[in-house]
Scaffold this motif. Structure first.
Motif, PDB file in Angstrom:
ATOM      1  N   SER A 104       0.829  -1.209   0.000  1.00 33.59           N
ATOM      2  CA  SER A 104       0.000   0.000   0.000  1.00 33.59           C
ATOM      3  C   SER A 104       0.863   1.258   0.000  1.00 33.59           C
ATOM      4  N   MET A 105       1.943   1.236   0.789  1.00 31.40           N
ATOM      5  CA  MET A 105       2.821   2.401   0.865  1.00 31.40           C
ATOM      6  C   MET A 105       3.592   2.607  -0.444  1.00 31.40           C
ATOM      7  N   ILE A 106       3.977   1.497  -1.098  1.00 28.87           N
ATOM      8  CA  ILE A 106       4.648   1.620  -2.387  1.00 28.87           C
ATOM      9  C   ILE A 106       3.732   2.333  -3.380  1.00 28.87           C
ATOM     10  N   ALA A 107       2.442   1.970  -3.368  1.00 30.40           N
ATOM     11  CA  ALA A 107       1.483   2.601  -4.271  1.00 30.40           C
ATOM     12  C   ALA A 107       1.435   4.106  -4.030  1.00 30.40           C
ATOM     13  N   HIS A 108       1.417   4.508  -2.753  1.00 24.18           N
ATOM     14  CA  HIS A 108       1.398   5.940  -2.428  1.00 24.18           C
ATOM     15  C   HIS A 108       2.681   6.621  -2.900  1.00 24.18           C
ATOM     16  N   GLN A 109       3.802   5.961  -2.668  1.00 26.80           N
ATOM     17  CA  GLN A 109       5.091   6.551  -3.021  1.00 26.80           C
ATOM     18  C   GLN A 109       5.245   6.718  -4.532  1.00 26.80           C
ATOM     19  N   TRP A 110       4.701   5.770  -5.286  1.00 24.93           N
ATOM     20  CA  TRP A 110       4.923   5.761  -6.732  1.00 24.93           C
ATOM     21  C   TRP A 110       3.906   6.592  -7.506  1.00 24.93           C
ATOM     22  N   ARG A 111       2.734   6.830  -6.931  1.00 26.28           N
ATOM     23  CA  ARG A 111       1.665   7.472  -7.698  1.00 26.28           C
ATOM     24  C   ARG A 111       2.066   8.839  -8.235  1.00 26.28           C
ATOM     25  N   ILE A 128      15.509   6.618  11.608  1.00 30.44           N
ATOM     26  CA  ILE A 128      14.259   7.357  11.409  1.00 30.44           C
ATOM     27  C   ILE A 128      14.137   7.835   9.974  1.00 30.44           C
ATOM     28  N   GLN A 129      15.230   8.333   9.420  1.00 27.40           N
ATOM     29  CA  GLN A 129      15.196   8.832   8.045  1.00 27.40           C
ATOM     30  C   GLN A 129      14.847   7.718   7.073  1.00 27.40           C
ATOM     31  N   ASN A 130      15.406   6.528   7.289  1.00 30.94           N
ATOM     32  CA  ASN A 130      15.098   5.392   6.418  1.00 30.94           C
ATOM     33  C   ASN A 130      13.621   5.019   6.481  1.00 30.94           C
ATOM     34  N   VAL A 131      13.051   5.088   7.685  1.00 29.34           N
ATOM     35  CA  VAL A 131      11.632   4.786   7.841  1.00 29.34           C
ATOM     36  C   VAL A 131      10.782   5.859   7.161  1.00 29.34           C
ATOM     37  N   LEU A 132      11.130   7.126   7.382  1.00 38.90           N
ATOM     38  CA  LEU A 132      10.330   8.212   6.811  1.00 38.90           C
ATOM     39  C   LEU A 132      10.429   8.253   5.293  1.00 38.90           C
ATOM     40  N   ASN A 133      11.528   7.758   4.727  1.00 38.16           N
ATOM     41  CA  ASN A 133      11.627   7.659   3.272  1.00 38.16           C
ATOM     42  C   ASN A 133      10.500   6.801   2.707  1.00 38.16           C
ATOM     43  N   ILE A 134      10.005   5.889   3.524  1.00 38.44           N
ATOM     44  CA  ILE A 134       8.960   4.972   3.091  1.00 38.44           C
ATOM     45  C   ILE A 134       7.558   5.482   3.427  1.00 38.44           C
ATOM     46  N   VAL A 135       7.367   6.039   4.621  1.00 39.59           N
ATOM     47  CA  VAL A 135       6.001   6.344   5.079  1.00 39.59           C
ATOM     48  C   VAL A 135       5.605   7.808   4.987  1.00 39.59           C
ATOM     49  N   LYS A 136       6.560   8.703   4.811  1.00 39.27           N
ATOM     50  CA  LYS A 136       6.242  10.137   4.911  1.00 39.27           C
ATOM     51  C   LYS A 136       5.173  10.577   3.925  1.00 39.27           C
ATOM     52  N   VAL A 137       5.299  10.181   2.663  1.00 39.84           N
ATOM     53  CA  VAL A 137       4.330  10.599   1.646  1.00 39.84           C
ATOM     54  C   VAL A 137       2.937  10.112   1.995  1.00 39.84           C
ATOM     55  N   SER A 138       2.833   8.841   2.381  1.00 35.88           N
ATOM     56  CA  SER A 138       1.539   8.259   2.724  1.00 35.88           C
ATOM     57  C   SER A 138       0.892   8.995   3.891  1.00 35.88           C
ATOM     58  N   LYS A 169       0.275  15.457  10.567  1.00 35.83           N
ATOM     59  CA  LYS A 169       1.528  16.197  10.717  1.00 35.83           C
ATOM     60  C   LYS A 169       2.598  15.301  11.331  1.00 35.83           C
ATOM     61  N   LEU A 170       3.768  15.307  10.726  1.00 36.28           N
ATOM     62  CA  LEU A 170       4.911  14.559  11.257  1.00 36.28           C
ATOM     63  C   LEU A 170       5.846  15.529  11.972  1.00 36.28           C
ATOM     64  N   ILE A 171       6.071  15.276  13.266  1.00 36.90           N
ATOM     65  CA  ILE A 171       6.936  16.138  14.074  1.00 36.90           C
ATOM     66  C   ILE A 171       8.176  15.351  14.468  1.00 36.90           C
ATOM     67  N   GLN A 172       9.342  15.943  14.261  1.00 39.46           N
ATOM     68  CA  GLN A 172      10.596  15.321  14.672  1.00 39.46           C
ATOM     69  C   GLN A 172      11.294  16.199  15.711  1.00 39.46           C
ATOM     70  N   ASP A 173      11.630  15.598  16.830  1.00 37.24           N
ATOM     71  CA  ASP A 173      12.367  16.301  17.892  1.00 37.24           C
ATOM     72  C   ASP A 173      13.555  15.415  18.264  1.00 37.24           C
ATOM     73  N   LEU A 174      14.614  15.516  17.475  1.00 43.97           N
ATOM     74  CA  LEU A 174      15.735  14.576  17.576  1.00 43.97           C
ATOM     75  C   LEU A 174      16.897  15.220  18.325  1.00 43.97           C
TER      76      LEU A 174
END
Length: 238
Positions: free
Chosen positions: A23-30, A97-107, A114-119
């Motif tokens: 499902s996430m691939i579909a969002h990323q590729w659309r 975290i960056q590797n994960v967000l590369n996959i889910v952020k668009v979706s 809203k995605l909040i990062q406090d690193l």
């Protein structure tokens, strides 16, 4: 027998995760696929009408190459998640975290969350990166499911990192209202699921806790704050 049951649980958990990944691939590729199609059509029409130049052709084909490169990168990101990589490596929370967000952020952002990062923890430590990434992914996707299911206004998912008491800590929280006190002690049990409308397997959090605590030597816990649930991953400083 226990080992066989454990392997079955892993297989079921991974199968459920694969469905979410598709499902996430579909969002990323659309979006890039639409952009490639639109750019190609525009270039073709202008070429037929004689309204283009060599400079414009080069510019538009460069754009198509950029979109294609994005698709290729996405494939690599998803492939890396399912590598049977048991090698301990030195990493930072920020990399994971960056590797994960590369996959889910668009979706997630497409759903007005809203995605909040406090690193605040940029220390490097040794662990199994792919396994920890799968846990972070599971926690983020669970937070997404909660705020969508509850139709939370001004929904957000927050990822925080910090150090405390000689531990490296990562937290994933949301404003979905939290976990009812009568079940909060059970959510890491196998086959216990709160996703009644999504046919949840009840394996995601159980497997996440097993991965962090038995494979990676850390701790995974949960509590509620004034906004919602807070899942905490802790690793001891080496």
């Amino acid at each position: 027998k226990n080992r066989f049951q454990y392997q079955q649980l892993i297989a079921q958990s991974r199968q459920a995760q694969m469905g979410e990944m598709m499902s996430m691939i579909a969002h990323q590729w659309r979006q890039p696929l639409n952009a490639i199609s639109t750019t190609s059509i525009n270039l073709n029409v202008k070429a037929q009408l004689g309204r283009t130049t060599q400079k414009n052709i080069m510019k538009q084909t460069d754009r198509i190459c950029e979109f294609a490169e994005h698709l290729s990168t996405t494939i690599n990101d998803f492939r890396d998640f399912f590598k049977a990589n048991k090698e301990i490596k030195e990493v930072s929370f920020e990399e994971l975290i960056q590797n994960v967000l590369n996959i889910v952020k668009v979706s997630i952002t497409n759903k007005n969350i809203k995605l909040i990062q406090d690193l605040k923890c940029n220390h490097r430590f040794k662990t199994y990166p792919n396994e920890v990434k799968q846990v972070i992914l599971n926690l983020v996707k669970n937070a997404e499911d909660v705020v969508l299911e509850k139709a939370t206004e001004n929904a957000f998912i927050k990822i925080s990192t910090y150090t405390q008491n000689y531990k490296y800590i990562l937290e994933v929280s949301d404003n979905g209202g939290g976990i009812p006190e009568e079940i909060i002690e059970k959510i890491f049990d196998p086959y216990f699921s709160t996703k009644k409308n999504k046919n949840g397997t009840g394996l995601g959090l159980y497997m996440s806790k097993t991965i962090i605590e038995e494979h990676c030597g850390g701790q995974l816990s949960v509590k509620n704050n004034e906004f919602g649930a807070v899942f905490k991953i802790e690793f001891n400083q080496s």
